[in-house]
Write a protein that holds these residues in place. Structure first.
Motif, short mmCIF file in Angstrom:
data_model
loop_
_atom_site.label_atom_id
_atom_site.label_comp_id
_atom_site.label_asym_id
_atom_site.label_seq_id
_atom_site.Cartn_x
_atom_site.Cartn_y
_atom_site.Cartn_z
N LEU A 100 49.36 29.99 40.46
CA LEU A 100 49.03 30.28 41.85
C LEU A 100 47.59 30.77 41.94
O LEU A 100 46.88 30.83 40.95
N THR A 101 47.19 31.13 43.15
CA THR A 101 45.81 31.54 43.38
C THR A 101 45.79 32.73 44.33
O THR A 101 46.58 32.79 45.27
N ASP A 102 44.90 33.68 44.06
CA ASP A 102 44.70 34.80 44.97
C ASP A 102 43.38 34.56 45.69
O ASP A 102 42.34 35.01 45.25
N ALA A 103 43.44 33.86 46.80
CA ALA A 103 42.19 33.39 47.39
C ALA A 103 41.68 34.32 48.49
O ALA A 103 42.45 34.94 49.22
N ASP A 112 40.36 39.21 53.67
CA ASP A 112 41.23 39.86 52.69
C ASP A 112 41.66 38.83 51.66
O ASP A 112 41.60 37.63 51.91
N VAL A 113 42.12 39.36 50.56
CA VAL A 113 42.68 38.46 49.55
C VAL A 113 44.10 38.09 49.99
O VAL A 113 44.87 38.95 50.40
N PHE A 114 44.38 36.83 49.95
CA PHE A 114 45.75 36.38 50.25
C PHE A 114 46.42 36.06 48.92
O PHE A 114 46.14 35.02 48.33
N PRO A 115 47.25 36.96 48.45
CA PRO A 115 47.70 36.85 47.06
C PRO A 115 48.72 35.74 46.84
O PRO A 115 49.52 35.43 47.72
N ASP A 159 38.59 32.96 44.07
CA ASP A 159 39.85 33.45 43.55
C ASP A 159 39.62 34.88 43.07
O ASP A 159 38.76 35.13 42.23
N HIS A 160 40.38 35.79 43.61
CA HIS A 160 40.20 37.19 43.24
C HIS A 160 40.73 37.43 41.83
O HIS A 160 41.81 36.98 41.47
#
Lengths: 1088, 357
Positions: A24-27, A41-44, A76-77
Motif C-alpha cells: 500500500l501507499t501512505d500518500a 495530510d497523509v492519507f495512510p 509517499d510518507h
C-alpha cells in the motif's frame, strides 16, 4: 498583485505500491506555486486516497500567474527515511486568465514521473480570482488569447490583423549545468521541465505585451519552438500573428457553421500562387553580392559563373566578418534563398541589415509584413508570388547573458530581412504562411524560414474598410501597423498593390502573377489565366499556405514528397559549417527538381503547404520536402515529361529509353484517372492552339547552378535564351518539353525511383494540407496518430545514391504501413501528414509522422463531385458512379436532405440500428440519385463487433468504485473537426515532457519505451483538455521529439513538446435549425 | 540497414481483434505474421511482409501494454493512458478472460499453486495449447480466485462485478473457483470422459443449491463452500436404506411407477437396492471433506457405471430418478423431505449431465 489562485486536492486513484511490506501507499500531496508550498495530510495505507483538502490559496502577481505553472507533487510518507516522490503534475493556469476561456480546471490528471512514466491519477480543482485592476494590463498581458490554429478561429471574427509578433528567451540548459553531475536524473529532468515551462510562460507573456501594445487582443498561428543548443543553452522562441478578434455572437454562429460544412476543406487555405518552375533571382541582388547562387533554381544567366566559382563559401565571408564583430558566433553561410519552385533566392547585405535592424526602434521592428496564418477569408489574398525561403548556417556559442539574447535575435532578424526582400523581389509586399525552424547538430545550427510571398487586399488592411466592404469577410477596422510600415518603406509596392485591387476576379485572382509581366524577377512562362482569360498566370505555382477556399481545383490532390540524403564528412566547427553550407544549395535544387518531376508525373500544376525540412546530422544531411499537389483550373495543364538519351546511336539504348518513356506516359495517364484530373475540354482539346495564341513557350526554363553533371537534371531542350524563336517551333511540335536527360546509371535509377513511388492503395487519399481538395463529405470518424521510426544504416560507407534510395524506401514503407494500419477507415484521407526527419546519431535516421485519418462518405462524395464537374464542364462521362448508399444517411428527413451529407454526422451513432430501413432508403435514393450503392458498414467504430445485448450487459455491470468512465477527447492536427462546430476555445495547450529510463530492456526496448511515452503524452494532453472542460484538441502538433538511446547502458531518454488548442465542440446534429448545409449536394439531386 | 525503433500510437488506441486472438493464443510475432499471411492479409491495401510484421509487432506491443490493465478490468474504464472505445473495452476483457475448455478441464479441482503452474508445460504438451497461453489462463484463474475467495455474497455476481465478464463466462469462472476451492477430484481415469462443461454444470448446481447462499440470499456468506449444516443433515437420509421397510416400500413405489415404461425395468428392479444404497451412502458420507472431493468419482463408480453397464438410456435414467425422488415423499415415515429434495435435485441433474450414453 491582482490574482488569487486557489487549488484543492480531492483524491487519487491507481497509485503505485510504495510500501512493499503492506502493498500500500501512505500518500500526501505538495502544492506549489512560485515559492509558496502547501501540503495535504497523509492519507495512510491506500492506493485510492481521498484527501478532500481545503482550498490552498496563493496570492500572486498576474505576471507570475502567466509565467509559473502550478506544481503538484504526490509523495509517499515514510517515517524513517526521506519521503519518496511518486510523481508530479504541472498545470498551466494561463487558460484561466482569459475571461472567454475556461473558468476552472477540474479533473483527473495523470501523475507523471520522468523515470517511471504515469503512476496513477490525481483529482484536482483549480480556480483563479482575478481582480479587475485596470492597471493590470500594464505589467502583464493577461487576457490575450493564444491560438495555435493558423486561421481565424472558428467562433471569432477578425476585426483587424495587426501582423507579425516574435520573441525569444534564452537560458542555460539545466542538463548541462555543473550540478547535473551530482543530482539524480529525475531531479535534472524535472529542473528542465520546470524551466521550459517557466520560459514558455514568460515568452507568452512577453508576446502578449507586444500584442497589447499593437492594440490587439489575440495571437493566431502561435508557433513556439525549443532549440536545445546543448552546452550553449536553451532557446525558446515563438512567432505569431497579432489580431483583434471579436467573438461571434451565437446568432451569427450558424453562418460559420454553414460555411464550414459546405466547404470542409476551407479550413485553412489562403491564396497564394507561386511559380515554382521559375527562378526568382533578382539581377540587382546577384550583382550586388559575390554569391552566385540565389537558390537552387538560379536564373539561367548565372549558370556559367556558378560552375566555375566555388559557390557557397564565398558569400560567407561578409557574414563571418560581421559575426566576429559582434563577437558571438561565426555565421559561415549566407542564407540560401530558396524559391522552392523558384521563388526568390538572394542575399541581402547582412551586415548592413543587421546594423539597421539593431538601431531600429521596437516599433519599426514590427515591420515584417509576415503572417503565420495559412488560411484567410476569401478575397484577403490578391495575388501570390511564390515561396520565399532563407537558410543560414550558424555556429553555436555559449549564450553569455541570458537576459539579452541579442545574438539569436540578430540571426533571426537577418533571415527575416532576407525573406522580406525576397518577397519584394517577387513584387509582393507580404509573406503569408510564414514559419521558422532550426536543425541543430553539435555546435552547428541551420536556421530556416519560409513563407509565401503575397499581395494582400488593401481593403482588409485600411481604415474604414469596414464601412465600404460590407462583406462578412472584412478583417480590419484600423490600419494595421504592418501594412503601414511596408507602405512607408516601399511606395512602389504599395501602389502596385492598390492597382491590383479591383482587378482580381474572386476565384482565380490569387493565381495571377503579382509581378510585372515585362519585368519579371525570374524567367517564367506566363499564360493567360484559364479561367478569366484576362490576367497572366504562371505555369506552376508553389506555396506554403493551404488551398484557398475559392480556388477552383480540377480533380483531387495528393501528397507529394521529395526526399534526399547527402553524406558529409565529419568535421568540427567552422569547417563543418562550411561543408554544410556548401551542400545546402545542391540539396535545395535537387529537392526542387524531384518535386517538380513528381508534380508533372501526377499531371498537376500547383503545390500547397510546401514544407522543406533540411536536417543536419554528424555525417549526413537529410532533406525532406512535403506538399500537396493539385491541379488548379486557372493554370495551364502541365507538360509531360520526356526522356532524352545521351547516346542516340545505340539501338538497344534507344529502345530502353522509349520503354521508359512509355512507362512515364502510362503513369501520367494512370494518375490522371486516379486523381480524377480531367480539365475542361475546351482547353484540353487545344492546348497547342491556346498556347500558340499566346506565343507561349511550353518549355521549362530552369537554370541550374549545379556543376555536377552526373546527375540527371532538367535542362532546356533547346537554346538558352528565353526569347529564341526555336522555342516557338518546338512548342508547336510537341507538348512535352520537360526533359529528363539520362546520361548514366544514376540518372536511370533516379527516373526509376520517380516511377516507383508506391501508388496509394485504393480508398486512400493523402495530403499535408488541412483537407484534401475535392473531398467534402467527412464523417465524424477520425484518428490522429503519431508514428516514429529509427533506422540504423549498417553499411558505413554508403554512396549518396545508396543513401537516397534507403531514405526514400523508409518514407515509402512508413506510408505503406500507415495505410495498412488505417485500412479499416476506408474510404479515408490522411490529412495534415507532417513528416519530420532527423539524424540523431551517426548512422541513425529518425522519421516521425503525425497526421489524422478522416473517413469520408463516398456516396455523397460522388454526388458532390458530380456537381462540381457539372458546374465546371460537362465532360465528366467517365466519372464512375457506383451503387452506393451511406449507412449514416438520416431516415428522419430523407426527403428534405436526400444527399445525406449533413445527416451522416447527425445520426451517426444510431445508424447501425437501422439496417432494416436501408432498403427503403435505397429505394428513395433511386429517385434522387441516378445510381447509388449499398454500403454496409458505417464508417466509424466498425471495429467493435460486440453484439448489442452483450455490450449492454457489460455496461450494466460497469458501475465501479472508481467513478465514471473517462470522457473521450478527440485530437486533430487540423483546425476543425468534421461534422462538428467548435463553440468555445479554452486556451492553448503547450506541454513539454521528458522521459528517461535506466531499464530499457525491461520496458520493451526502445520501441516499448517510446510507445508508452507517446501514449503517456497523449493521455496527459487529453487529461488537461478534459479538466478545462473541453472535448477536443485542434491544431495539435508534436513540435519536438528528441530521442536518445544507449542500449549498452540499458538507457534511453526522450523529450517531447506538443501544442494545440483546447476546444469544446458540439456535433452538428445537436444544432437547432441548421440551414440546408450542403448546397452542392442539393444541387446534385436537382441535377439528376 | 535495420529498423531500430518502430512505433505507431493513435489517439484512439487501435486494436485488431484478429491479431488480439493470435496474441492471446500465445503466438510469437513471426508465427502470427505467418498466420496472417496465410489468411490473405497481404491482399489488403497492398501490404507486404515488412508492413505486416511492423503492424503485428506494434499490435502485440499494444496488447502487452494493456495487459496489466486487463488484470484488473475495472481499471480499464477509468484509466487515462489508452483511449479505448467502451464497447471495445468489453471485447478486450471478455477475450482476455476466455479460456480453452480443454485447458480448464485439466486444471479443474487442482490447487492453483505455484507447483501447478510449474507443471503447465505438461498441460501445454497434452492440450496443444501454447505454454504462454496456458500461463495466461492459469493466471486468470488464480487472479479471479484470489479476488473472490474472501468475498461475501453470490460468487457469480462477485466475479462479474470485479472482472466485468458476461454471464456465461462469469458462470464458468464461478465453476473454476468453486472446484479449485473444494478441490473436487476430476483427474481420475474414470472421469476423463467428462468435459469441462459437464463439470461446470454440476458446479453451478452445487453452488446454486448446496451452498449457504442457496437457502437464504440475505445471508452474507461465502459462496464457495458447501453449507455445513446441510451436509450434516444428509446423514438423516440413511434411514432410507437402513430401514428395511422403508427401502422395500420405496422400491415398490418406484417399480409401480416405472413398470412398462422402461426397457431396463427388470435390471432396475434387481438393482434397485444397490442403486439406492449408492446414492444414500454418498449423501451420508459428505460430512467428510475427503468424500466431498470424491463426489464425482463416487457418482460415476457407484451409479453411472452400473447403469451404463446395463445400457440404460438417458430417458430411462431421467424417469427413474424422477420417480425415485418423488416416491420418497409418499413414504409416510420419511420426515426429511426438504433435505431429500435439496439433495436429490442436484444429484439428479448432475447425473443426467454426467451420463453419456
Amino acid at each position: 498583485m491582482p490574482g488569487k489562485l486557489k487549488a484543492k486536492i480531492v483524491a487519487g486513484r491507481h497509485l503505485p505500491v510504495m510500501d512493499r511490506a503492506s502493498d500500500l501507499t501512505d500518500a500526501f500531496v505538495e502544492v506549489k506555486f512560485g515559492n509558496t508550498t502547501f501540503k495535504t495530510d497523509v492519507f495512510p495505507k491506500s492506493l485510492n486516497p481521498q484527501w478532500n483538502s481545503e482550498w490552498f490559496k496563493f496570492e500572486v502577481d498576474d505576471e507570475d500567474l502567466q509565467d509559473e505553472p502550478l506544481q503538484i507533487t504526490v509523495l509517499d510518507h515514510d517515517t524513517y527515511s526521506a519521503n519518496d516522490a511518486i510523481g508530479k503534475v504541472y498545470i498551466d493556469i494561463d487558460p484561466l486568465l482569459s475571461i472567454e476561456a475556461a473558468t476552472r480546471i477540474s479533473g483527473w490528471f495523470p501523475i507523471y514521473d520522468t523515470i517511471h512514466g504515469i503512476r496513477g491519477e490525481i483529482n484536482v480543482v483549480v480556480k483563479v480570482d482575478l481582480f479587475n485592476d485596470l492597471n493590470c494590463f500594464r505589467q502583464s498581458s493577461c487576457g490575450v488569447k493564444f491560438f495555435c490554429t493558423t486561421s481565424i478561429p472558428r467562433c471569432y471574427r477578425a476585426a483587424l490583423v495587426h501582423g507579425f509578433v516574435e520573441e525569444l528567451v534564452v537560458n542555460e540548459d539545466p542538463e548541462y549545468q555543473w550540478i547535473d553531475r551530482i543530482r539524480t536524473p529525475r531531479a535534472s529532468n524535472e529542473a528542465r521541465q520546470r524551466l521550459i515551462s517557466l520560459m514558455s510562460g514568460e515568452l507568452q507573456r512577453k508576446i502578449g505585451l507586444k500584442v497589447l501594445e499593437m492594440g490587439g487582443n489575440a495571437v493566431v498561428g502561435y508557433l513556439q519552438c525549443f532549440d536545445l543548443e546543448g552546452e550553449s543553452g536553451l532557446v525558446v522562441r515563438a512567432i505569431g500573428t497579432a489580431c483583434t478578434l471579436d467573438k461571434l455572437s451565437p446568432g451569427t454562429a450558424p453562418n460559420t457553421t454553414t460555411h464550414t460544412n459546405a466547404h470542409p476543406n476551407t479550413a485553412p487555405a489562403s491564396n497564394a500562387c507561386n511559380s515554382p518552375s521559375k527562378d526568382s533571382k533578382e539581377p540587382v541582388f546577384s550583382e550586388d553580392l559575390p554569391h552566385p547562387f540565389s537558390g537552387p533554381p538560379t536564373p539561367f544567366r548565372t549558370l556559367p559563373s556558378s560552375t566555375s566559382s566555388p559557390p557557397p563559401f564565398s558569400p560567407s565571408k561578409p557574414c563571418s566578418r560581421q559575426s566576429s564583430s559582434s563577437d558571438t558566433d561565426v555565421s559561415l553561410t549566407p542564407k540560401m534563398g530558396m524559391g522552392s519552385g523558384g521563388s526568390a533566392g538572394k542575399e541581402t547585405g547582412p551586415l548592413k541589415t543587421l546594423i539597421r535592424q539593431q538601431t531600429q526602434s521596437a516599433l519599426e521592428q514590427r515591420e515584417f509584413p509576415f503572417f503565420t496564418l495559412t488560411f484567410f477569408p476569401p478575397g484577403f489574398l490578391v495575388h501570390v508570388g511564390g515561396v520565399v525561403s532563407a537558410r543560414s548556417v550558424k555556429l553555436l556559442d555559449r549564450i553569455h547573458n541570458p537576459d539579452e539574447p541579442e545574438t539569436r535575435d540578430a540571426w533571426w532578424e537577418e533571415i527575416r530581412q532576407e525573406i522580406k526582400s525576397h518577397a519584394r523581389a517577387l513584387g509582393c509586399h507580404a509573406v503569408v504562411g510564414y514559419s521558422e525552424s532550426t536543425s541543430i547538430c553539435e555546435e552547428v545550427c541551420i536556421l530556416s524560414a519560409s513563407g509565401t510571398a503575397a499581395m494582400l487586399n488593401p481593403r482588409f488592411m485600411r481604415e474604414g474598410c469596414l464601412d465600404t466592404g460590407g462583406s462578412d469577410h472584412r478583417l480590419s477596422r484600423q490600419p494595421p501597423l504592418v501594412v503601414a510600415g511596408s507602405e512607408r518603406n516601399d511606395t512602389e509596392v504599395g501602389s502596385a498593390w492598390l492597382g491590383f485591387e479591383d482587378a482580381s476576379p474572386p476565384s482565380c485572382g490569387f493565381c495571377h502573377i503579382p509581378y510585372d509581366e515585362f519585368n519579371m524577377p525570374f524567367p517564367a512562362q506566363l499564360t493567360n489565366c484559364y479561367r478569366c482569360r484576362r490576367q497572366k498566370v504562371p505555369d506552376v505555382l508553389f506555396t506554403t499556405i493551404d488551398l484557398p477556399a475559392e480556388a477552383a481545383v480540377t480533380g483531387k490532390g495528393c501528397l507529394i514528397q521529395a526526399r534526399l540524403c547527402r553524406t558529409k564528412k565529419k568535421a568540427q566547427g567552422e569547417v563543418n559549417a562550411t561543408a554544410i553550407s556548401n551542400l545546402l544549395p545542391f540539396m535545395e535544387y535537387e529537392l526542387h527538381t524531384q518535386l517538380m518531376n513528381k508534380l508533372k508525373l501526377r499531371s498537376m500544376n500547383a503545390l500547397f503547404g510546401l514544407r522543406i525540412q533540411i536536417s543536419v546530422g554528424e555525417n549526413m544531411l537529410l532533406g525532406l520536402a512535403s506538399a500537396t499537389g493539385v491541379y488548379l483550373s486557372a493554370l495551364p495543364a502541365p507538360s509531360g515529361i520526356q526522356i532524352a538519351g545521351k547516346t542516340p546511336n545505340d539501338v538497344n539504348y534507344e529502345q530502353h529509353i522509349s520503354t521508359m518513356q512509355k512507362r512515364i506516359n502510362d503513369t501520367i495517364a494512370k494518375n490522371k484517372e486516379l486523381y480524377n484530373i480531367h480539365p475542361p475540354k475546351l482547353f484540353t482539346l487545344d492546348p497547342e492552339a491556346f498556347t500558340g495564341l499566346n506565343t507561349e513557350s511550353l518549355e521549362e526554363v530552369v537554370g541550374s547552378p549545379i556543376p555536377d553533371r552526373q546527375r540527371s537534371r532538367l535542362f532546356r531542350s533547346t537554346s538558352e535564351s528565353s526569347d529564341d524563336l526555336s522555342e516557338l517551333d518546338l512548342s508547336h511540335g510537341k507538348k512535352d518539353a520537360f526533359v529528363l536527360e539520362i546520361d548514366d546509371t544514376d540518372a536511370v535509377e533516379d527516373i526509376q525511383s520517380l516511377l516507383t513511388d508506391a501508388p496509394l492503395p485504393s480508398g486512400f487519399y493523402s495530403c499535408n494540407t488541412e483537407v484534401m481538395p475535392g473531398i467534402h463529405n467527412w464523417t465524424p470518424s477520425l484518428q490522429m496518430f503519431t508514428s516514429v521510426r529509427v533506422y540504423r544504416l549498417s553499411n558505413a560507407n554508403l554512396t549518396n545514391h545508396g543513401l537516397n534510395k534507403i531514405f526514400t524506401e523508409l518514407c515509402e514503407n512508413l506510408l505503406k504501413t500507415l495505410y495498412f494500419k488505417l485500412r479499416s477507415m476506408i474510404p479515408c484521407c490522411l490529412c495534415h501528414v507532417n513528416f519530420t526527419v532527423a539524424a540523431p546519431e551517426e548512422e541513425l535516421i529518425q522519421v516521425a509522422v503525425t497526421a489524422v485519418a478522416m473517413s469520408f462518405d463516398k456516396e455523397t462524395q460522388q454526388a458532390a463531385d458530380k456537381t462540381v464537374k457539372k458546374g465546371s464542364a460537362d465532360n465528366e462521362e467517365q466519372l464512375q458512379f457506383s451503387m452506393e448508399l451511406p449507412a449514416e444517411t438520416s431516415i428522419n428527413q430523407p426527403t428534405t436532405r436526400p444527399s445525406g451529407v449533413s445527416e451522416s454526422a447527425m445520426v451517426h451513432s444510431s445508424s447501425r440500428d437501422r439496417c432494416s430501413t436501408w432498403l427503403e432508403l435505397l429505394r428513395l435514393k433511386a429517385h434522387t440519385i441516378r445510381r447509388g450503392s449499398v454500403k454496409t458498414i458505417s464508417s466509424s467504430e466498425r471495429c467493435s463487433p460486440l453484439p448489442d445485448g452483450r455490450s449492454r450487459s457489460l455496461r450494466s455491470t460497469r458501475s465501479l468504485p472508481c467513478g465514471a468512465p473517462v470522457s473521450v477527447v478527440k485530437m486533430t492536427p487540423l483546425s476543425f473537426l468534421p461534422a462538428t462546430r467548435i463553440v468555445k476555445y479554452l486556451g492553448i495547450i503547450n506541454m513539454f515532457f521528458i522521459r528517461e529510463t535506466t531499464s530499457l530492456r525491461e520496458e520493451g526496448g526502445v520501441s516499448g519505451f517510446l510507445h508508452s511515452f507517446i501514449a503517456e503524452v497523449f493521455a496527459m494532453v487529453r487529461a488537461h483538455v478534459a479538466a478545462l472542460g473541453g472535448n477536443a484538441v485542434v491544431s495539435y502538433s508534436m513540435k519536438e521529439c528528441v530521442f536518445m538511446e544507449n542500449p549498452n547502458k540499458n538507457q534511453a531518454q526522450c523529450l517531447i513538446n506538443v501544442s494545440g488548442d483546447a476546444v469544446i465542440f458540439v456535433r452538428e446534429s445537436d444544432q437547432e435549425a441548421t440551414p440546408p448545409l450542403v448546397t452542392s449536394s442539393t444541387a446534385a439531386d436537382g441535377a439528376t | 540497414m535495420s529498423m531500430e525503433l518502430d512505433v505507431f500510437v493513435g489517439n484512439t488506441t487501435m486494436m485488431d481483434m484478429n491479431i488480439y486472438q493470435l496474441w492471446l493464443d500465445g503466438l510469437t510475432v513471426n508465427e502470427a505474421v505467418k498466420v496472417r499471411m496465410d489468411e490473405g492479409a497481404l491482399l489488403e491495401c497492398e501490404a507486404n511482409k515488412e508492413v505486416l510484421t511492423s503492424d503485428t509487432m506494434d499490435q502485440f506491443r499494444t496488447f502487452q501494454m494493456c495487459e496489466r490493465l486487463l488484470h484488473f478490468p475495472t481499471k480499464l474504464a477509468n484509466q487515462l493512458l489508452f483511449q479505448i472505445p467502451s464497447q471495445q473495452q468489453g471485447v478486450l476483457i471478455e477475450k482476455y478472460y476466455e479460456f480453452d475448455c480443454v485447458f480448464a478441464r485439466e486444471l479443474l479441482g487442482k490447487k492453483l499453486s505455484k507447483g501447478t503452474k510449474k507443471d503447465l508445460d505438461d498441460v501445454s504438451c497434452r492440450t496443444g495449447i501454447t505454454l504462454k497461453s496456458c500461463r495466461r489462463q492459469f493466471d486468470n484463474f488464480k487472479r479471479v480466485f484470489k479476488v473472490v475467495e474472501e468475498l461475501k455474497g453470490p460468487l457469480e455476481e462477485n466475479i462479474q462485478h470485479h472482472f466485468l465478464l458476461t454471464d456465461t463466462l462469469a458462470r464458468d469462472y464461478a465453476a473454476i473457483v468453486f472446484f479449485a476451492n473444494s478441490r473436487f477430484e476430476t483427474g481420475k481415469r474414470k472421469l476423463q470422459y467428462l468435459s469441462f462443461q459437464d463439470f461446470a454444470f454440476c458446479a453451478g448446481q452445487l453452488i446454486r443449491y448446496w451452498t449457504i447462499g442457496a437457502v437464504d440470499s440475505l445471508v452474507e456468506d461465502k459462496d464457495v463452500d458447501l453449507e455445513k449444516e446441510f451436509l450434516h443433515e444428509l446423514k438423516d437420509l440413511k434411514v432410507l436404506v437402513n430401514d428395511k421397510d422403508m427401502l422395500d416400500q420405496h422400491k415398490v413405489l418406484v417399480c409401480a411407477a416405472l413398470q412398462g415404461k422402461i426397457k431396463v425395468y427388470r435390471l432396475m428392479e434387481a438393482n434397485f437396492k444397490n442403486l439406492s444404497r449408492a446414492l444414500i451412502n454418498l449423501a451420508a458420507k459428505l460430512t467428510h471433506t475427503k468424500d466431498v472431493r470424491d463426489l464425482f468419482i463416487d457418482l460415476v463408480e457407484k451409479f453411472i457405471e452400473p447403469c451404463r453397464y446395463d445400457e440404460w438410456t438417458m430417458a430411462e435414467i431421467t424417469l427413474f430418478l424422477t420417480h425415485y425422488t418423488n416416491a420418497a415423499h409418499c413414504l409416510g415415515t420419511f420426515s426429511h423431505q426438504m433435505v431429500w429434495d435439496r439433495y436429490m435435485g442436484v444429484i439428479k441433474s448432475c447425473i443426467l449431465q454426467m451420463y453419456h450414453e
